[in-house]
Every structure is written in structure tokens, then in C-alpha cells.
Scaffold this active site. Structure first.
Site, PDB file in Angstrom:
ATOM      1  N   ILE A 187      -2.079   0.922 -15.574  1.00  0.00           N
ATOM      2  CA  ILE A 187      -2.532   2.261 -15.213  1.00  0.00           C
ATOM      3  C   ILE A 187      -2.937   2.330 -13.736  1.00  0.00           C
ATOM      4  O   ILE A 187      -3.286   1.305 -13.154  1.00  0.00           O
ATOM      5  CB  ILE A 187      -3.759   2.696 -16.061  1.00  0.00           C
ATOM      6  CG1 ILE A 187      -4.930   1.726 -15.867  1.00  0.00           C
ATOM      7  CG2 ILE A 187      -3.398   2.808 -17.508  1.00  0.00           C
ATOM      8  CD1 ILE A 187      -6.240   2.162 -16.560  1.00  0.00           C
ATOM      9  N   ASN A 188      -2.892   3.537 -13.199  1.00  0.00           N
ATOM     10  CA  ASN A 188      -3.567   3.796 -11.945  1.00  0.00           C
ATOM     11  C   ASN A 188      -5.056   3.975 -12.275  1.00  0.00           C
ATOM     12  O   ASN A 188      -5.464   3.784 -13.417  1.00  0.00           O
ATOM     13  CB  ASN A 188      -2.974   5.036 -11.267  1.00  0.00           C
ATOM     14  CG  ASN A 188      -3.123   4.994  -9.753  1.00  0.00           C
ATOM     15  OD1 ASN A 188      -4.192   4.660  -9.251  1.00  0.00           O
ATOM     16  ND2 ASN A 188      -2.074   5.331  -9.045  1.00  0.00           N
ATOM     17  N   THR A 189      -5.843   4.355 -11.315  1.00  0.00           N
ATOM     18  CA  THR A 189      -7.295   4.424 -11.544  1.00  0.00           C
ATOM     19  C   THR A 189      -7.682   5.629 -12.404  1.00  0.00           C
ATOM     20  O   THR A 189      -6.959   6.631 -12.472  1.00  0.00           O
ATOM     21  CB  THR A 189      -8.034   4.498 -10.202  1.00  0.00           C
ATOM     22  OG1 THR A 189      -7.497   5.581  -9.450  1.00  0.00           O
ATOM     23  CG2 THR A 189      -7.879   3.211  -9.417  1.00  0.00           C
TER      24      THR A 189
ATOM     25  N   CYS B 167      -2.108   9.300  -8.046  1.00  0.00           N
ATOM     26  CA  CYS B 167      -3.313   9.063  -7.243  1.00  0.00           C
ATOM     27  C   CYS B 167      -4.303  10.190  -7.467  1.00  0.00           C
ATOM     28  O   CYS B 167      -3.994  11.353  -7.256  1.00  0.00           O
ATOM     29  CB  CYS B 167      -2.999   8.969  -5.759  1.00  0.00           C
ATOM     30  SG  CYS B 167      -4.511   8.675  -4.810  1.00  0.00           S
TER      31      CYS B 167
ATOM     32  N   GLY C 265     -11.045  -2.099 -11.781  1.00  0.00           N
ATOM     33  CA  GLY C 265     -11.805  -3.324 -12.031  1.00  0.00           C
ATOM     34  C   GLY C 265     -11.973  -3.594 -13.519  1.00  0.00           C
ATOM     35  O   GLY C 265     -11.472  -2.840 -14.359  1.00  0.00           O
TER      36      GLY C 265
ATOM     37  N   LYS D  50       0.825  -1.205   0.000  1.00  0.00           N
ATOM     38  CA  LYS D  50       0.000   0.000   0.000  1.00  0.00           C
ATOM     39  C   LYS D  50       0.857   1.252   0.000  1.00  0.00           C
ATOM     40  O   LYS D  50       1.901   1.297   0.644  1.00  0.00           O
ATOM     41  CB  LYS D  50      -0.876  -0.062   1.267  1.00  0.00           C
ATOM     42  CG  LYS D  50      -1.664   1.163   1.534  1.00  0.00           C
ATOM     43  CD  LYS D  50      -3.072   0.860   1.977  1.00  0.00           C
ATOM     44  CE  LYS D  50      -3.911   2.127   1.942  1.00  0.00           C
ATOM     45  NZ  LYS D  50      -4.027   2.685   0.594  1.00  0.00           N
TER      46      LYS D  50
ATOM     47  N   ASN E 186     -12.948   4.335  -5.869  1.00  0.00           N
ATOM     48  CA  ASN E 186     -12.477   4.495  -4.508  1.00  0.00           C
ATOM     49  C   ASN E 186     -11.892   5.876  -4.299  1.00  0.00           C
ATOM     50  O   ASN E 186     -11.350   6.484  -5.222  1.00  0.00           O
ATOM     51  CB  ASN E 186     -11.457   3.401  -4.149  1.00  0.00           C
ATOM     52  CG  ASN E 186     -10.036   3.810  -4.476  1.00  0.00           C
ATOM     53  OD1 ASN E 186      -9.391   4.536  -3.728  1.00  0.00           O
ATOM     54  ND2 ASN E 186      -9.550   3.360  -5.626  1.00  0.00           N
ATOM     55  N   ALA E 187     -12.051   6.354  -3.087  1.00  0.00           N
ATOM     56  CA  ALA E 187     -11.428   7.613  -2.684  1.00  0.00           C
ATOM     57  C   ALA E 187     -10.882   7.408  -1.276  1.00  0.00           C
ATOM     58  O   ALA E 187     -11.304   8.052  -0.327  1.00  0.00           O
ATOM     59  CB  ALA E 187     -12.442   8.747  -2.725  1.00  0.00           C
TER      60      ALA E 187
HETATM   61  C1  LIG Z   1      -8.936   0.632  -2.966  1.00  0.00           C
HETATM   62  C2  LIG Z   1      -7.785   0.976  -3.865  1.00  0.00           C
HETATM   63  C3  LIG Z   1      -6.646   1.598  -3.333  1.00  0.00           C
HETATM   64  C4  LIG Z   1      -5.567   1.915  -4.153  1.00  0.00           C
HETATM   65  N1  LIG Z   1      -4.449   2.493  -3.600  1.00  0.00           N
HETATM   66  C5  LIG Z   1      -3.360   2.737  -4.385  1.00  0.00           C
HETATM   67  C6  LIG Z   1      -2.151   3.242  -3.821  1.00  0.00           C
HETATM   68  O1  LIG Z   1      -2.019   3.445  -2.603  1.00  0.00           O
HETATM   69  N2  LIG Z   1      -1.107   3.512  -4.663  1.00  0.00           N
HETATM   70  C7  LIG Z   1      -1.194   3.277  -6.012  1.00  0.00           C
HETATM   71  O2  LIG Z   1      -0.232   3.526  -6.730  1.00  0.00           O
HETATM   72  N3  LIG Z   1      -2.316   2.756  -6.558  1.00  0.00           N
HETATM   73  C8  LIG Z   1      -3.396   2.492  -5.780  1.00  0.00           C
HETATM   74  N4  LIG Z   1      -4.535   1.939  -6.353  1.00  0.00           N
HETATM   75  C9  LIG Z   1      -4.566   1.654  -7.794  1.00  0.00           C
HETATM   76  C10 LIG Z   1      -4.263   0.167  -8.086  1.00  0.00           C
HETATM   77  O3  LIG Z   1      -2.971  -0.188  -7.654  1.00  0.00           O
HETATM   78  C11 LIG Z   1      -4.410  -0.146  -9.585  1.00  0.00           C
HETATM   79  O4  LIG Z   1      -3.501   0.665 -10.294  1.00  0.00           O
HETATM   80  C12 LIG Z   1      -5.806   0.122 -10.109  1.00  0.00           C
HETATM   81  O5  LIG Z   1      -6.779  -0.280  -9.162  1.00  0.00           O
HETATM   82  C13 LIG Z   1      -6.094  -0.581 -11.434  1.00  0.00           C
HETATM   83  O6  LIG Z   1      -5.977  -1.986 -11.322  1.00  0.00           O
HETATM   84  P1  LIG Z   1      -7.238  -2.983 -11.059  1.00  0.00           P
HETATM   85  O7  LIG Z   1      -8.277  -2.638 -12.053  1.00  0.00           O
HETATM   86  O8  LIG Z   1      -6.659  -4.350 -11.210  1.00  0.00           O
HETATM   87  O9  LIG Z   1      -7.682  -2.697  -9.673  1.00  0.00           O
HETATM   88  C14 LIG Z   1      -5.629   1.623  -5.540  1.00  0.00           C
HETATM   89  C15 LIG Z   1      -6.770   0.999  -6.050  1.00  0.00           C
HETATM   90  C16 LIG Z   1      -7.836   0.657  -5.243  1.00  0.00           C
HETATM   91  C17 LIG Z   1      -9.039  -0.021  -5.846  1.00  0.00           C
END
Ligand SMILES: Cc1cc2nc3c(=O)[nH]c(=O)nc-3n(C[C@H](O)[C@H](O)[C@H](O)COP(=O)(O)O)c2cc1C
Ligand SMILES: Cc1cc2nc3c(=O)[nH]c(=O)nc-3n(C[C@H](O)[C@H](O)[C@H](O)COP(=O)(O)OP(=O)(O)OC[C@H]3O[C@@H](n4cnc5c(N)ncnc54)[C@H](O)[C@@H]3O)c2cc1C
Ligand code: FES
Lengths: 310, 272
Positions: A196-198, A135, A222, A50, A74-75
Site C-alpha cells: 500500500i501507499n500511506t 499520494c 511504518g 522517488k 509525512n506530507a
Molecule cells: C517520506 C515518504 C515519502 C514517500 N514518497 C512517496 C512517493 O514519492 N511515491 C510513492 O508512490 N510513495 C511514496 N511514499 C510511500 C512509500 O513508498 C510506501 O508506500 C509507504 O511508506 C508504506 O511503506 P512503509 O511502511 O514501509 O514505509 C512515501 C513514504 C514516505 C514515508
């Protein structure tokens, strides 16, 4: 009797050698230890913990999550225990567990990013540092650095100078030209880019007339984001020579294979861990079975072999 | 695997049927699990990605013989996830992560127990009643609902045969006490004061306003109150940090995960 050779799934992200290409995505895997009741976390390519900041961070008020069709917003606002407690309390236990681990770092200022990276550099077991320049849920830092090539390049250069550890830079999809952003990270000294990040999104309640998240907007993840992520990873692979780690909506071995096919060196699995705590290891096993079935002996023989023309 | 640590299992529905507005579902799982009343499971049973996330449901009962286990849930259909659950049949597969969270604590010095359940909150409170029944402890149940048809069937209520043990309450007066469970509890507290002191402890699960009302009634009287909180959850086992609530912890306060540090909290710590 047919004799099948166990395929070599090892993957290389720059100087970091992984036993397989499947990692957990930051923020979806806690500090890794939470998964030990479910399986041996050393079976993963790597555990990405994390996001860590210099001081413990309280995060955003609830509501922090909303489900959307095939995805979630998420936030969280990067609630975390801070780098000091990570170094003292968590890292030794990850070492004991035999896990390869990567720390995801975040700061409100460039100096804070540098300080976190410096503190982590003392950890012998740490495989790499992943800079979260993307983020969407915090006002300062994060996305402010990651959304322009200039901002990202400045941040990357400074963190690069602050640590000897391999440096991965996690990119935001909330940009118009992902190739330019990836190149900025590469030129500034990143050893790999991860993406990617979100994706910034929003949900509102028509009855109460209020946003569903306390922060109003949140990050979408997701299966809903997978096509966008796949396209961006493909573009980034064409734009840079450094390894690209693919993330976004990966839930199954097939999803992971798609990212490897377009050129990703490895993948990270995020939201899927919530629905199925065993998702990451099931994906490792599924990739192995696919390779056995398809008679592929090494990951490197498959990676980046997308056929574009007849 | 250490006792009580969570596991992810594939189960098979044994039966799933409605009684009024409540559904009761029993699931066969690979091994017997022990749980503390108030603990829950993350449940997903539908194919496809929409809804994507599993749903938290309190563990109502667990059982099993010769290494095989069963687990039972009681739920109310409120949205897409629970509607899909209600459409599943015997033989259908179900994925579960369980047991999760911290359940109710039963300190030895407490002599009597008041259990307060609002709406489907009874599904956390009834297992506590069953545990207390097993200990031959003295307990009373206060069950609140909007109207008669929103109350659980009488045969589900532990200890229901003992006179004075169960207080049904309805907002519209169609059954039992005319008013909320918190109001019935206020009456009970008044009667207790006239009957002299005895150590009593309250366990409550239900809508947040109800829990708040119960805490405000009982805490000034030094009655220990444990509340089981709800929130939407993504993971249920402490890794997403999505389910937090504000908690006061001595001088410090901060956000704690309802799925991990809760769902049961000491009511004194909850920032309402
Ligand atoms: C609840 C949550 C918390 C996240 N926290 C972080 C974080 O602390 N640092 C980061 O670089 N990405 C964070 N992400 C992004 C994820 O690492 C990932 O890049 C993103 O969710 C896309 O992948 P997925 O579709 O497989 O979840 C977070 C995502 C979620 C859903
Ligand atoms: C620890 C815990 C234990 C629970 N145990 C039980 C149980 O034993 N039996 C039972 O019937 N329910 C229980 N719940 C509540 C149950 O999880 C929700 O009703 C369910 O998630 C709703 O899913 P859905 O897809 O049907 O509704 P959705 O479509 O997700 O939502 C429908 C409506 O319900 C609201 N809602 C959804 N989840 C919640 C929630 N957790 N709290 C308040 N409002 C919500 C939404 O805002 C929306 O208005 C529990 C919740 C928690 C956190
Ligand atoms: S639901 Fe994920 S931390 Fe509680």
C-alpha cells in the site's frame, strides 16, 4: 559437514526478473545513489526511486514529518528534481552502479503522467514504471485518480498506451474495496499492482492548538500500518492474476516473509530505511537464512503458501 | 569508503551520565571517524518501535586508537527519545549513522571568530571552538541560557581559562550577562566598531529566534554568519525530504534539506 545449497531468491514481477524479492519503496530511498556509501545497491531486487513529475516540484512547506507511535506521518508533497534531470543525471549513475531500477511517476493531470512515462520510456536501463495513483499529500492528481475504480482505470489505460515499459500501478489503501481497485488496474492493462501507499492520518498539538503538519493531514507509514497492509495485499492477491507487490511497515526479514506468504510476488521496504540504512540488504540476507534453515530451495516454493484450514 | 562519507554502525555505550540538565554520552564504535564541527549523527538506542525514528545529535567529540573509535554526544532530555537515551547504561548497544551533514566552514581570511550557542546549541559550537583552538585562532564564545542551571558546566567550555573569551548570558540574570546571547553579541559588536575593523566571522547554533536575531545584527555590518539549523528528521541523510527549510539561492529559492545541504547554512540564504 552439512552442505547447504544457496536458495534461489529470484522473483518475477510480470516480465521483470529480480535477483531477490526486496526493493526499496519510493520516497524512502532518494534516487538510490544516496545509499551507495552504505552498500552496493545492485544487491537489491530493485531500487524504486522517488516519485518523479514532469517539472521539478518544490513540495509542501515544513513541517513535513511527525512521528506517531510505531509510525510516522509525512506530507512531503512530492518534492523532486523532475523527470529531465532524472534521465540525464541520475539514470546513468544507476546504470553504472549495476542497479535494477524502477521509476515512480506522478502527475497533476493524466497528460502529465503520460508525458513523464513517455520521457522515461527511452531509458534502456529502466526496468518498469510505477504509477503513483495514491499520494495523499497533493491536491491534484495522485489520490484523486486512485480512489475509485473508474478513475484508476482511466489513468492506467492512458499511461499503458503511452509506454512499452512494464507498468506497475501503486494503489492507495484509502479505499473501501481494495480488490475492486486492483481489478480495475489489471483490466486496464497494468502488469502488476503495488500496495500500500500511506494511510491518510493527522496529528495535532493540544497546547498550540495547531496541526503538526503544514498540510494538516499526512500519510502514515511504518510498522503501525503493517497489519492493514498485509490484509490488503492478501485481498489484492485473491482479486487479481497479475503480480502483487507488498508494501507497508516491513522492517525485518520476518515482516517480508509474511507478505510473501500471503501471495506477494515481491516486497518494498520504506520507512525502515530511515532507522537503519542497511535495512533492505539485511532483509535480503535474513530471508536467505530463513530459507536455508527451513530447507526452502526457491522463493516460488514459499510464496502464497498461507495455510487457511487445518 | 571515501573519507567522511556516512556509515551505519553498531556501537556500545562507554558511559552516559547527567551533569545538571545535560547528559554526556561516549560510545565505542568499530572505527575512528573524522568529523567537521557542526556535523551530526542519527542515534537510536532503544528496543522496539516507539519511538520509531532515530534522533539527530551533534558530534561533540571523536577519538580512538588502533582502528577503534569513540564518539561523544551532549544532549538535553526534552522528550521520549532523549529520555530513553538518558536511561541507557555502559555496555548498552546503540545504532548510529554518522558523520552527517555539512558542518561549519573556516575561511582562512577571517581573523577572529565569535561563537554563539543558545541552549544545547553549544554542543555544535564547542567542537568549532576546539578546532579553532587547535589552529591558534582568536575566538570568543557567547553562551545563552534561560538561567544559571541551564548553562553547561564550566569545565566543558573550550578556552574557558582565557580571560574575556567566554561570555555567559542568562535571560534571568542569575549568571553572567543579564540578557540573551544575541544582546551580549550586540554589545560586543558595538565595542568592536570603536576598536576599528578586523575580519570577524560568526558561527551560531541554537533556537531559530536566536539565530535570526544574530543574523539581523551581524549581516548589515558585513559580518559573515553561519547558522546551524534544527528540524525534526526522519532519515538524517537526505532521502526522505522531511527536514527542509526555505533557502534563498541567488534568484532562486526553494526548500533545502537541513540534514544534507545543512545543518549549517550561510545566514544570508536562510528565509527566516
Ligand atoms: C517520506 C515518504 C515519502 C514517500 N514518497 C512517496 C512517493 O514519492 N511515491 C510513492 O508512490 N510513495 C511514496 N511514499 C510511500 C512509500 O513508498 C510506501 O508506500 C509507504 O511508506 C508504506 O511503506 P512503509 O511502511 O514501509 O514505509 C512515501 C513514504 C514516505 C514515508
Ligand atoms: C542537526 C541536529 C543536531 C542536534 N544536536 C543536538 C545535540 O547535540 N544535543 C541535543 O540535546 N539536541 C540536539 N538536537 C535536538 C535533538 O535532536 C532533539 O532534542 C531530539 O530529537 C528530541 O527528541 P525527543 O524524542 O527527546 O523529543 P520528542 O518527543 O521528539 O519532542 C519533544 C519536544 O521537543 C520538540 N522537538 C523535538 N525535536 C526538535 C528539534 N529538532 N528542534 C526543535 N524542537 C524539537 C518537539 O516538538 C516536542 O515539543 C539536534 C537536532 C538537530 C536537527
Ligand atoms: S531528514 Fe530525511 S532528508 Fe533530511
Amino acid at each position: 559437514m552439512t552442505h547447504s545449497v544457496t536458495p534461489d531468491l529470484s522473483a518475477r514481477v510480470g516480465s521483470v526478473l529480480l535477483k531477490n524479492p526486496v526493493m526499496s519503496a519510493s520516497g524512502t530511498f532518494g534516487y538510490g545513489l544516496e545509499f551507495m556509501p552504505f552498500y552496493d545497491i545492485s544487491r537489491l531486487g530493485a531500487v524504486i526511486v522517488k516519485g518523479l513529475s514532469l517539472l521539478p516540484t518544490p513540495g509542501n512547506p515544513p513541517g513535513r514529518i511527525v512521528e506517531t507511535p510505531a509510525g510516522m506521518l509525512n506530507a512531503i508533497g512530492l518534492q523532486n528534481i523532475g523527470v529531465e534531470r532524472f534521465v540525464n543525471e541520475v539514470a546513468p549513475r544507476l546504470d553504472d552502479a549495476g542497479a535494477v531500477y524502477v521509476a515512480n511517476v506522478y502527475g497533476r493531470t493524466i497528460e502529465e503522467y503520460e508525458a513523464v512515462a513517455r520521457r522515461l520510456s527511452d531509458l534502456p536501463g529502466l526496468a518498469a514504471i510505477e504509477v503513483n495513483a495514491s499520494c495523499p499529500n497533493v491536491k491534484e492528481g495522485g489520490i484523486a485518480f486512485g480512489s475509485s475504480p473508474g478513475g484508476l482505470s482511466g489513468l492506467t489505460r492512458r499511461v499503458r498506451a503511452a509506454t512499452e515499459k512494464p507498468l506497475w500501478v501503486k494503489l492507495s489503501p484509502n479505499v473501501s474495496d481494495i480488490g475492486a481497485i486492483a481489478r480495475a488496474a489489471e483490466e486496464a492493462g497494468a502488469d502488476a499492482v503495488t500496495l500500500i501507499n500511506t494511510i491518510v492520518g493527522m496529528a495535532v498539538d493540544p497546547r498550540t492548538r495547531r496541526p503538526m503538519l503544514s498540510n494538516v493531514t499526512g500519510g502514515l507509514s511504518g510498522p503501525a500500518v503493517k497489519p492493514v497492509a498485509l490484509r490488503m495485499v492478501w485481498e489484492a492477491c485473491k482479486a487479481v492474476k497479475i503480480p502483487v507487490v507488498g508494501i507497508g511497515g516491513i522492517q525485518s526479514p520476518g515482516d517480508a516473509l509474511e507478505f510473501l506468504l500471503v501471495g506477494a510476488a515481491a516486497v518494498q521496504v520504506g520507512t525502515a530505511n530511515f532507522r537503519n540504512p542497511n535495512a533492505c540488504v539485511e532483509i535480503v540476507d535474513g530471508i536467505r537464512e530463513f530459507f536455508v534453515r527451513e530447507k526452502i530451495f526457491r522463493l516460488d516454493d514459499y510464496r502464497g503458501t498461507l495455510l487457511l484450514r487445518e | 569508503m571515501p573519507h567522511g562519507s556516512p556509515r551505519f554502525v553498531h556501537g556500545k555505550i562507554l558511559h552516559n551520565s547527567g551533569s545538571g540538565i545535560f547528559y554526556r554520552m561516549e560510545v565505542a564504535i568499530p572505527e575512528r571517524i573524522d568529523f567537521v564541527p557542526g556535523q551530526f549523527a542519527m542515534v537510536s538506542g532503544w528496543p522496539g518501535n516507539d519511538p520509531l525514528l532515530p534522533r539527530p545529535l551533534a558530534i561533540f567529540r571523536s577519538g580512538g586508537v588502533r582502528g577503534k573509535g569513540t564518539v561523544e554526544f551532549v544532549y538535553k532530555v526534552v522528550g521520549r527519545g532523549t529520555a530513553l537515551l538518558s536511561g541507557l547504561h555502559a555496555g548498552d548497544p546503540l545504532a548510529l549513522t554518522l558523520p552527517l551533514g555539512h558542518g561549519f566552514e573556516f575561511p582562512g581570511e577571517d581573523r577572529s571568530w565569535w561563537l554563539v550557542g543558545g541552549g544545547v546549541g553549544f554542543s555544535s559550537v564547542f567542537p568549532a571552538a576546539v578546532a579553532l583552538e587547535g589552529e591558534r585562532a582568536d575566538f570568543e564564545i557567547f553562551l545563552g541560557a534561560r538561567s544559571r542551571d541551564q548553562l553547561p558546566p564550566g569545565e566543558w567550555i573550550p578556552g574557558g581559562a582565557v580571560p574575556g573569551r567566554v561570555h555567559l548570558c542568562t535571560d534571568d540574570g542569575t549568571a553572567g550577562f543579564f540578557g540573551t546571547a544575541a544582546a551580549a553579541l550586540r554589545d560586543r559588536i558595538d565595542r568592536r566598531r570603536s576598536a576599528g575593523p578586523s575580519r570577524v566571522s560568526i558561527l551560531a547554533c541554537g533556537p531559530r529566534e536566536m539565530l535570526k536575531a544574530v543574523a539581523e545584527l551581524a549581516l548589515p555590518l558585513d559580518i559573515r554568519v553561519q547558522v546551524s539549523l534544527e528540524s525534526s528528521m526522519a532519515c538524517g541523510f537526505g532521502v526522505c525530504w522531511g527536514c527542509v527549510t526555505a533557502i534563498r539561492d541567488g534568484e532562486k529559492s526553494g526548500y533545502r534539506r537541513i540534514c544534507k545541504e545543512g545543518p549549517v547554512f550561510d545566514a544570508r540564504e536562510v528565509v527566516w
